[in-house]
Design a protein around this motif. Structure first.
Motif, PDB file in Angstrom:
ATOM      1  N   LYS A 290     -44.054 -17.837  13.187  1.00  0.00           N
ATOM      2  CA  LYS A 290     -43.667 -18.492  14.432  1.00  0.00           C
ATOM      3  C   LYS A 290     -42.363 -19.263  14.233  1.00  0.00           C
ATOM      4  O   LYS A 290     -42.287 -20.128  13.369  1.00  0.00           O
ATOM      5  CB  LYS A 290     -44.777 -19.438  14.889  1.00  0.00           C
ATOM      6  N   GLN A 291     -41.378 -18.982  15.058  1.00  0.00           N
ATOM      7  CA  GLN A 291     -40.088 -19.645  14.946  1.00  0.00           C
ATOM      8  C   GLN A 291     -40.073 -20.992  15.683  1.00  0.00           C
ATOM      9  O   GLN A 291     -39.075 -21.709  15.637  1.00  0.00           O
ATOM     10  CB  GLN A 291     -38.998 -18.738  15.508  1.00  0.00           C
ATOM     11  N   SER A 292     -41.152 -21.315  16.357  1.00  0.00           N
ATOM     12  CA  SER A 292     -41.234 -22.607  17.045  1.00  0.00           C
ATOM     13  C   SER A 292     -41.536 -23.741  16.070  1.00  0.00           C
ATOM     14  O   SER A 292     -41.535 -24.911  16.457  1.00  0.00           O
ATOM     15  CB  SER A 292     -42.331 -22.560  18.121  1.00  0.00           C
ATOM     16  N   PHE A 293     -41.775 -23.391  14.792  1.00  0.00           N
ATOM     17  CA  PHE A 293     -42.045 -24.401  13.769  1.00  0.00           C
ATOM     18  C   PHE A 293     -40.874 -24.482  12.788  1.00  0.00           C
ATOM     19  O   PHE A 293     -40.176 -23.494  12.522  1.00  0.00           O
ATOM     20  CB  PHE A 293     -43.316 -24.052  12.995  1.00  0.00           C
ATOM     21  N   SER A 294     -40.733 -25.651  12.254  1.00  0.00           N
ATOM     22  CA  SER A 294     -39.809 -25.854  11.140  1.00  0.00           C
ATOM     23  C   SER A 294     -40.599 -26.463  10.000  1.00  0.00           C
ATOM     24  O   SER A 294     -41.590 -27.179  10.233  1.00  0.00           O
ATOM     25  CB  SER A 294     -38.656 -26.770  11.551  1.00  0.00           C
ATOM     26  N   VAL A 295     -40.195 -26.195   8.776  1.00  0.00           N
ATOM     27  CA  VAL A 295     -41.020 -26.528   7.612  1.00  0.00           C
ATOM     28  C   VAL A 295     -40.206 -27.315   6.594  1.00  0.00           C
ATOM     29  O   VAL A 295     -39.028 -27.036   6.360  1.00  0.00           O
ATOM     30  CB  VAL A 295     -41.548 -25.243   6.950  1.00  0.00           C
ATOM     31  N   THR A 296     -40.850 -28.312   5.968  1.00  0.00           N
ATOM     32  CA  THR A 296     -40.254 -28.995   4.827  1.00  0.00           C
ATOM     33  C   THR A 296     -41.343 -29.288   3.805  1.00  0.00           C
ATOM     34  O   THR A 296     -42.531 -29.390   4.155  1.00  0.00           O
ATOM     35  CB  THR A 296     -39.553 -30.304   5.247  1.00  0.00           C
ATOM     36  N   GLY A 297     -40.968 -29.414   2.559  1.00  0.00           N
ATOM     37  CA  GLY A 297     -41.911 -29.697   1.476  1.00  0.00           C
ATOM     38  C   GLY A 297     -41.639 -28.808   0.286  1.00  0.00           C
ATOM     39  O   GLY A 297     -41.295 -27.636   0.434  1.00  0.00           O
ATOM     40  N   SER A 298     -41.771 -29.372  -0.889  1.00  0.00           N
ATOM     41  CA  SER A 298     -41.632 -28.564  -2.098  1.00  0.00           C
ATOM     42  C   SER A 298     -43.010 -28.044  -2.504  1.00  0.00           C
ATOM     43  O   SER A 298     -44.044 -28.555  -2.051  1.00  0.00           O
ATOM     44  CB  SER A 298     -41.029 -29.392  -3.237  1.00  0.00           C
ATOM     45  N   VAL A 299     -43.045 -27.031  -3.364  1.00  0.00           N
ATOM     46  CA  VAL A 299     -44.309 -26.406  -3.736  1.00  0.00           C
ATOM     47  C   VAL A 299     -44.365 -26.281  -5.250  1.00  0.00           C
ATOM     48  O   VAL A 299     -43.338 -26.108  -5.921  1.00  0.00           O
ATOM     49  CB  VAL A 299     -44.441 -25.018  -3.061  1.00  0.00           C
ATOM     50  N   ASN A 300     -45.575 -26.389  -5.799  1.00  0.00           N
ATOM     51  CA  ASN A 300     -45.711 -26.148  -7.232  1.00  0.00           C
ATOM     52  C   ASN A 300     -46.304 -24.755  -7.466  1.00  0.00           C
ATOM     53  O   ASN A 300     -46.571 -24.022  -6.509  1.00  0.00           O
ATOM     54  CB  ASN A 300     -46.552 -27.233  -7.896  1.00  0.00           C
ATOM     55  N   GLN A 301     -46.529 -24.397  -8.715  1.00  0.00           N
ATOM     56  CA  GLN A 301     -46.969 -23.032  -9.031  1.00  0.00           C
ATOM     57  C   GLN A 301     -48.386 -22.751  -8.549  1.00  0.00           C
ATOM     58  O   GLN A 301     -48.801 -21.580  -8.478  1.00  0.00           O
ATOM     59  CB  GLN A 301     -46.877 -22.794 -10.540  1.00  0.00           C
ATOM     60  N   HIS A 302     -49.133 -23.789  -8.209  1.00  0.00           N
ATOM     61  CA  HIS A 302     -50.494 -23.602  -7.718  1.00  0.00           C
ATOM     62  C   HIS A 302     -50.560 -23.613  -6.196  1.00  0.00           C
ATOM     63  O   HIS A 302     -51.652 -23.569  -5.630  1.00  0.00           O
ATOM     64  CB  HIS A 302     -51.392 -24.701  -8.272  1.00  0.00           C
ATOM     65  N   GLY A 303     -49.388 -23.713  -5.535  1.00  0.00           N
ATOM     66  CA  GLY A 303     -49.373 -23.667  -4.087  1.00  0.00           C
ATOM     67  C   GLY A 303     -49.615 -24.997  -3.416  1.00  0.00           C
ATOM     68  O   GLY A 303     -49.825 -25.059  -2.198  1.00  0.00           O
ATOM     69  N   LYS A 304     -49.586 -26.096  -4.195  1.00  0.00           N
ATOM     70  CA  LYS A 304     -49.731 -27.419  -3.612  1.00  0.00           C
ATOM     71  C   LYS A 304     -48.393 -27.867  -3.023  1.00  0.00           C
ATOM     72  O   LYS A 304     -47.338 -27.689  -3.645  1.00  0.00           O
ATOM     73  CB  LYS A 304     -50.179 -28.428  -4.674  1.00  0.00           C
ATOM     74  N   ILE A 305     -48.471 -28.479  -1.830  1.00  0.00           N
ATOM     75  CA  ILE A 305     -47.249 -28.967  -1.175  1.00  0.00           C
ATOM     76  C   ILE A 305     -46.976 -30.387  -1.646  1.00  0.00           C
ATOM     77  O   ILE A 305     -47.835 -31.273  -1.544  1.00  0.00           O
ATOM     78  CB  ILE A 305     -47.395 -28.932   0.360  1.00  0.00           C
ATOM     79  N   GLN A 306     -45.774 -30.608  -2.131  1.00  0.00           N
ATOM     80  CA  GLN A 306     -45.393 -31.896  -2.725  1.00  0.00           C
ATOM     81  C   GLN A 306     -44.461 -32.658  -1.779  1.00  0.00           C
ATOM     82  O   GLN A 306     -43.744 -32.065  -0.977  1.00  0.00           O
ATOM     83  CB  GLN A 306     -44.706 -31.655  -4.074  1.00  0.00           C
ATOM     84  N   PRO A 307     -44.457 -34.005  -1.898  1.00  0.00           N
ATOM     85  CA  PRO A 307     -43.650 -34.817  -0.975  1.00  0.00           C
ATOM     86  C   PRO A 307     -42.149 -34.632  -1.205  1.00  0.00           C
ATOM     87  O   PRO A 307     -41.700 -34.249  -2.279  1.00  0.00           O
ATOM     88  CB  PRO A 307     -44.086 -36.246  -1.300  1.00  0.00           C
ATOM     89  N   ILE A 308     -41.416 -34.939  -0.157  1.00  0.00           N
ATOM     90  CA  ILE A 308     -39.950 -34.805  -0.190  1.00  0.00           C
ATOM     91  C   ILE A 308     -39.333 -36.065   0.437  1.00  0.00           C
ATOM     92  O   ILE A 308     -40.028 -36.934   0.966  1.00  0.00           O
ATOM     93  CB  ILE A 308     -39.488 -33.538   0.584  1.00  0.00           C
ATOM     94  N   GLY A 309     -38.032 -36.160   0.382  1.00  0.00           N
ATOM     95  CA  GLY A 309     -37.324 -37.294   0.968  1.00  0.00           C
ATOM     96  C   GLY A 309     -36.731 -36.936   2.316  1.00  0.00           C
ATOM     97  O   GLY A 309     -36.598 -35.763   2.681  1.00  0.00           O
ATOM     98  N   GLY A 310     -36.384 -37.992   3.078  1.00  0.00           N
ATOM     99  CA  GLY A 310     -35.718 -37.798   4.363  1.00  0.00           C
ATOM    100  C   GLY A 310     -36.588 -37.149   5.410  1.00  0.00           C
ATOM    101  O   GLY A 310     -36.074 -36.458   6.302  1.00  0.00           O
TER     102      GLY A 310
END
Length: 812
Positions: free
Chosen positions: A684-704
């Motif tokens: 879906k292009q109506s979404f935008s995504v942010t977040g880093s990922v580790n090798q296990h697929g966990k979403i990690q926090p980001i800045g800004g």
């Protein structure tokens, strides 16, 4: 996975929790709150009296460290003893090495004034004493006695010569002897020639004897004159001692308890007595010299000097006057060059010649701070030539020695002074950024020996109800310091909220007082520009200050958004696409940090398990971004290549990116695009995504995170909110949300959505509307799930690669 409610997107400060109506009603403070670690470090550094335990206060430049440190040390110094006054006086044994005179606080200035008055009275007092009738009579008596003794000697010689028939006569060439006739008159040439040979030889013998006696008398004349001068000098010293006794008695009585002052006065008295005629004789000559300088356009030195330069050596140069001090000094030197730190020796020009004396020694910040505290900006000290080395040398030696750089480096040949070193007892506090502190620790081996106390400022503080009220006191202190209008409680609450926004954390407040101060000043300005020129700053004034600051800095942001809306930069906010997603990035330009969406695309083809990062291949990405892409390969291998190799080759790229990219906050978006491309699953292009990922697929926090959400929201809002658009953020970033009011309102009206996710699986389900699919006992995934489609595609690629390999081998 959770859709966030509007209440969780912005943490408000309830004005009712603030214990005042306006900031005029509360106790103000300029000390940054929540600095317990810093306070403990400063307390330790202050109490530690051993060598080397000076302090380095480190923290960001946006914190007003100087005010905090000054307030802390001024409070500490109030109960500490006032240090001594420091003076320089003439060294009568060696004028080029002035002596230090330390006096109790306030006594230095007192001695300085009394010695100035003493100098003003000295010449008139001496003149009066030497013009008395008693002195003139005694002097005349001595002169007459000398003349009489000398005259009697010549009279005796004259009589002796007469007895021998000779006369002592004075000629242009000196004294000589001439023979006398029987009438007692000097013989003429004819008479002498008529004398017999025997008589002439007799006269010559007598003349020779008398000539020897005359020679002895003449040889004794310099010694006699010297003795005469000594008698006159003894007379002058006797008269001078008696004349200046009253002048000295008053000063001696005033400083009777100070032995060093008594010794100084002894030296002054002895020098005056020994040079009394020089003092009096130079008075008129120096006055004529000053007039000549003025006629030639010369300028007098600003340093106070007498008409007679000889008298200047009796003055007292007060380097540090603590007469008005209360407690130990706290000095902040804003221009810490070498001279301003260590002190200097100035010169004055007279008739084209440079000269100096101890009165031209000037103090440095270390002199003024001796016995107390000296606060310096480390960066400024390091930028000034020789200042850093001079400071370290003083701290290592424990002495403050004024040296001429020009003389030390043979740049000038002018004679300079070597003042006696001063014992140094000062606590130096350097301020600077953390990076500067760590660099000094690493590259200056002497730094850790001299600055052993690390005092670290906190960038942010806990946002609690108690801290809110203390933060209000800080705001009140800044308002008072900068003479601004009072703020009402709603305005203060808005400033507190902005303090959380500054650190992108709804559980923290910014300790960066410089930014808070700017906000207060700008709000005060808009209050003044209001229709009625308000006496109180309100919520609306603070809000306008925030909006106007963003507006002034947002030209580049607006141009980027305009390019997106004009389809110069391709960003979709509706529909579905395979291998395409909206990532989010943050840019900081000048004073503004803003977010913008970036299209990220992925393409997949048959290959050997390679994932190509196009930015890395063309050197347009940093190492952190490249690391994020490599993590994706680890995730794919761990989930989909346990039984067979990855038989694909994939490429990832930030479309229409023409500048350097770094950071791993888009790694989850890149993974979504990659999974979509592998499984041919539309996103879906109506979404935008942010977040880093580790090798296990966990979403990690980001800045800004706030800026990123607002950047995508602005595009959607300008195109028209559909109720389908939103942003996916890491769950760990929920505490960082302090979003704009218009974003919060759109979420509240269900026009925009913000989802908090913890894993890649949750994100894929939101972006595709499909289940991710759990691994079954037979090693497969349920049909129709995302994982099923991806594994099916990977199996197909593996079979094709296997068939292709066989075909190549058969051809060989």
């Amino acid at each position: 996975m959770a859709e966030l409610e509007a209440d969780s997107l912005y943490r408000k400060c309830n004005p009712a929790s603030l214990e005042f109506e306006t900031t005029d009603e509360i106790k103000n403070s300029t000390t940054v709150i929540g600095q317990d670690r810093l306070s403990a470090s400063l307390e330790f550094g202050t109490g530690m009296g051993k060598d080397g335990f000076n302090i380095f206060a480190l923290g960001p430049n946006q914190i007003n460290k100087q005010d905090h440190l000054k307030e802390f040390f001024e409070e500490k110094s109030a109960d500490q003893p006032v240090p001594s006054d420091i003076c320089y006086v003439n060294n009568f044994d060696d004028h080029y090495k002035p002596n230090v005179l330390e006096l109790p606080a306030g006594r230095g200035c007192e001695l300085h004034k009394q010695m100035d008055q003493f100098i003003d009275d000295l010449v008139p007092t001496l003149t009066s004493a030497f013009e008395t009738e008693e002195y003139q009579n005694r002097r005349q008596s001595l002169q007459e006695q000398v003349q009489q003794e000398q005259g009697q000697t010549f009279e005796d010689l004259k009589n002796k010569a007469k007895e021998k028939g000779l006369a002592l006569v004075r000629t242009p060439a000196g004294f000589s002897f001439a023979p006398l006739n029987e009438e007692g008159e000097i013989m003429g040439k004819e008479e002498i020639q008529n004398l017999s040979e025997e008589k002439r030889e007799e006269l010559e013998e007598k003349t020779q004897d008398l000539q020897e006696e005359l020679q002895k008398i003449i040889q004794k004349m310099p010694s006699n004159r010297r003795k005469a001068r000594e008698r006159l000098k003894e007379l002058d010293e006797e008269i001078a001692t008696y004349a200046i006794k009253d002048l000295f008695d008053e000063i001696r009585d005033n400083f009777s308890e100070l032995d060093n002052v008594q010794e100084f006065l002894d030296d002054v008295e002895l020098d005056i007595v020994e040079n009394v005629q020089s003092i009096m004789g130079n008075q008129n000559q120096s006055g004529q010299g000053n007039q000549l300088m003025q006629m030639m356009g010369g300028q007098q030195s600003q340093q106070r000097t007498s008409k007679n330069p000889v008298l200047d050596r009796y003055r007292v140069n007060v380097m540090v006057d603590n007469s008005e001090a209360e407690g130990a000094p706290v000095i902040y030197e804003d221009n810490p060059n070498y001279k301003n730190l260590i002190g200097r020796v100035e010169y004055q020009s007279k008739m084209g010649t440079l000269s100096t004396n101890f009165n031209l020694i000037k103090p440095g910040a270390l002199h003024r701070a001796n016995g107390g505290y000296l606060i310096l900006d480390a960066r400024q000290v390091l930028l000034e030539p020789f200042a850093w080395e001079g400071l370290k040398r003083a701290l290592k030696s424990g002495e403050l020695k004024i040296e001429s750089l020009g003389e030390s480096y043979s740049m000038v040949s002018t004679v300079s002074l070597e003042p006696e070193p001063i014992q140094l007892d000062v606590k130096v506090i350097l301020t600077g950024e953390r990076l500067l502190y760590y660099l000094l620790c690493e590259y200056d081996p002497e730094f850790n020996k001299l600055f052993k106390v690390e005092a670290d400022f906190e960038d942010e503080i806990d946002r609690t109800e108690g801290n809110n009220n203390r933060y209000a006191q800080l705001i009140a202190g800044l308002i008072d310091k900068h003479e601004l209008r009072a703020f009402d409680k709603k305005a203060v609450a808005r400033v507190i909220e902005q303090g959380s926004r500054m650190v992108s954390d709804n559980e923290k407040l910014s300790a960066q007082t410089n930014e808070i101060t700017d906000l207060l000043k700008e709000a005060d300005h808009w209050a003044d520009k209001s229709e009625n020129g308000q006496d109180i700053v309100t919520y609306e004034d603070v809000e306008k200050a925030i909006e106007q600051k963003i507006y002034r800095s947002s030209r580049l942001r607006d141009r980027i958004q305009e390019s997106i809306n004009r389809d110069s930069i391709f960003i979709d906010t509706s529909g579905e696409e395979v291998g395409q997603i909206n990532g989010l990035s943050v840019a900081k330009v000048g004073n503004l940090m803003f977010g913008r969406p970036n299209r990220i695309t992925a393409r997949v083809q048959l290959g050997k398990g390679e994932i190509i990062d196009i930015e890395r291949e063309v050197d347009m990405s940093g190492s952190i971004h490249s690391k994020g892409v490599l993590i994706l390969k680890g995730f794919l291998g761990g989930r989909y290549a346990r039984e067979r190799p990855l038989s694909l080759s994939a490429s990832l790229v930030f479309e229409q990116s023409y500048s350097h990219i770094d950071g791993d906050s888009a790694s989850s978006a890149e993974l979504y695009a990659l999974l979509s491309a592998i499984g041919s699953i539309p996103l879906k292009q109506s979404f935008s995504v942010t977040g880093s990922v580790n090798q296990h697929g966990k979403i990690q926090p980001i800045g800004g995170v706030n800026e990123k959400i607002e950047g995508f929201f602005d595009i959607c809002n300008q195109r028209g909110l559909t109720g389908e658009q939103g942003v996916l953020i890491p769950s760990a970033n929920e505490k960082n949300l302090m979003l704009r009011n218009d974003v919060v309102e759109a979420v509240q009206k269900d026009q925009f959505h913000i989802y908090s996710i913890e894993t890649v699986d949750e994100g894929m389900e939101l972006l595709t509307g499909l289940d991710m699919g759990e691994l079954q006992e037979d090693g497969s995934y349920p049909e129709g799930t995302i994982n099923y489609k991806i594994t099916q595609k990977l199996n197909q690629l593996a079979e094709k690669r296997k068939a292709f390999s066989k075909s190549e081998n058969s051809q060989e």
